[in-house]
Design an enzyme around this catalytic site. Structure first.
Site, PDB file in Angstrom:
ATOM      1  N   TRP A 102       1.037  -1.506  -0.292  1.00 33.59           N
ATOM      2  CA  TRP A 102       0.390   0.090  -0.197  1.00 33.59           C
ATOM      3  C   TRP A 102       0.333   1.255  -0.031  1.00 33.59           C
ATOM      4  CZ3 TRP A 102      -4.325  -0.447  -1.770  1.00 33.59           C
ATOM      5  CH2 TRP A 102      -4.952  -1.926  -1.331  1.00 33.59           C
ATOM      6  N   ASP A 172      -1.349   6.462   6.434  1.00 35.18           N
ATOM      7  CA  ASP A 172      -3.000   5.913   6.258  1.00 35.18           C
ATOM      8  C   ASP A 172      -2.747   4.708   7.041  1.00 35.18           C
ATOM      9  OD1 ASP A 172      -4.092   3.886   5.193  1.00 35.18           O
ATOM     10  OD2 ASP A 172      -2.987   3.679   3.364  1.00 35.18           O
ATOM     11  N   LYS A 196     -12.399  -1.810   7.748  1.00 35.32           N
ATOM     12  CA  LYS A 196     -11.601  -2.226   8.646  1.00 35.32           C
ATOM     13  C   LYS A 196     -12.332  -2.293  10.276  1.00 35.32           C
ATOM     14  CE  LYS A 196      -7.827  -2.549   4.681  1.00 35.32           C
ATOM     15  NZ  LYS A 196      -8.445  -3.579   4.554  1.00 35.32           N
TER      16      LYS A 196
END
Length: 361
Positions: A102, A172, A196
């Site tokens: 990511w 992030d 999540k």
């Protein structure tokens, strides 16, 4: 109702109490005779949800009025572009600390808008660890420094965040937001897809320091300017109403269960159960991440062969455990144990792992 242990990486498990509350309110929200999904986002009921969620998030993460909380759409992947569009000036540079897939995607997207320097990368270790302080080289003129606090695919998490000096720090935190206490005042901006640890997919939370927001570019398209969403309290356009409603319920659940400190204690306990099963298997299971950098949210490991990994996944489904296959790009096994996962679920997985190793080791 048949219930399984849900180890999916996202969309992921939601607290049972939240699902039950949403079910009870689904058809008739607070006596209005309609679902929250049918109400105007300009209604007083939804505006109360929206403002309540911002206040609860700020309480839980520990910031005051010098920060804003925005609820936007497009997931963390849109933030990969929105961040440099707002804060990477023409001819300027930003630094990216890359510790997994990511982080790679965030850096690649930013490079479309300017110089996105890789200040550190652990790709040579197959993203099994975080960089040491002496491996991070920051640019003098970096507009910001970006990192991914927890890499869901490789299962690597920052136990503590690097010192970036006076540079604005951006993270992030999609996969470990509100899972442990952090000093949020160190960050100029934090973003997190909700699916999540915070709620269902469709809403992304952005925490942004007001003084940094004031410096954002005015040139990006209207919907891609942080200032647009801040000025309109995240109500510039029709928001993901049900997603924000669910997020607000999850925030209430976190507060009712000991806050972020309570989540951290439970998450440490849960992760320890599974890592003990890995470390005690005499090499049958091999953890991917270096022990010092192991994620408390995504436990990643391998078995002696891919055939055994496929068998492990198939038998786990038969044992009412879902979502244990590793990401398609790396394979292996991944157990995602976000805030809503119970210790009982982790104990059940550890017991299954022990029996599977006994039979196949």
């Amino acid at each position: 109702m048949s219930k399984v242990y849900n180890f999916n990486a996202g969309p992921a498990i939601l607290p049972q109490a939240v699902l039950e509350r949403a079910r009870a309110e689904l058809l008739d929200y607070q006596g209005r005779g309609m679902s929250i999904m049918e109400m105007s986002h300009r209604s007083k009921e939804f505006e109360a949800i929206n403002s309540g969620a911002e206040a609860a998030f700020k309480r839980l993460i520990g910031v005051g009025d010098d920060y804003r909380v925005l609820f936007v759409q497009g997931g963390a992947s849109t933030q990969f572009a929105m961040l440099p569009m707002n804060f990477l000036p023409p001819g300027g540079a930003a630094d990216y600390i890359v510790t997994g897939a990511w982080g790679e995607k965030a850096q690649e997207e930013a490079s479309k808008f300017g110089r996105a320097n890789i200040a550190a990368s652990t790709k040579d270790s197959n993203y099994s660890r975080n960089p040491r302080a002496d491996e991070i080289t920051l640019s003098d003129d970096a507009a910001y420094v970006h990192l991914t606090s927890n890499e869901t695919i490789q299962g690597v998490q920052f136990p503590a965040f690097p010192d970036v000096g006076a540079h604005p720090l951006v993270a992030d935190m999609s996969s470990d937001i509100l899972s442990r206490p952090i000093d949020a005042s160190k960050f100029a901006l934090i973003y997190a897809g909700a699916q999540k640890n915070l709620g269902p997919s469709g809403v992304t939370v952005v925490l942004i320091r007001q003084s940094w927001l004031d410096t954002a570019a005015k040139t990006p398209p209207t919907m891609l300017r942080y200032g647009t969403h801040a000025k309109n309290n995240s109500l510039y356009n029709t928001p993901p109403v049900f997603g924000v409603y669910m997020l607000n319920l999850v925030l209430e659940w976190i507060e009712e269960n000991g806050g972020v400190e309570g989540m951290a204690a439970r998450n440490e306990q849960k992760a320890a159960i599974i890592y003990q099963a890995i470390d005690g298997s005499n090499g049958f299971y091999r953890g991917h991440a270096a022990p010092a950098d192991r994620s408390r949210m995504n436990v990643t490991f391998r078995l002696p062969s891919e055939a055994l990994e496929k068998q492990f996944v198939a038998e786990s489904v038969a044992a009412n455990m879902v979502g244990l296959a590793g990401h398609r790009s790396v394979g292996g096994i991944r157990a995602s144990i976000y805030n809503a996962m119970t210790p009982e679920g982790c104990q059940a997985l550890a017991a299954f792992m022990g029996e599977f190793a006994r039979k196949n080791g």
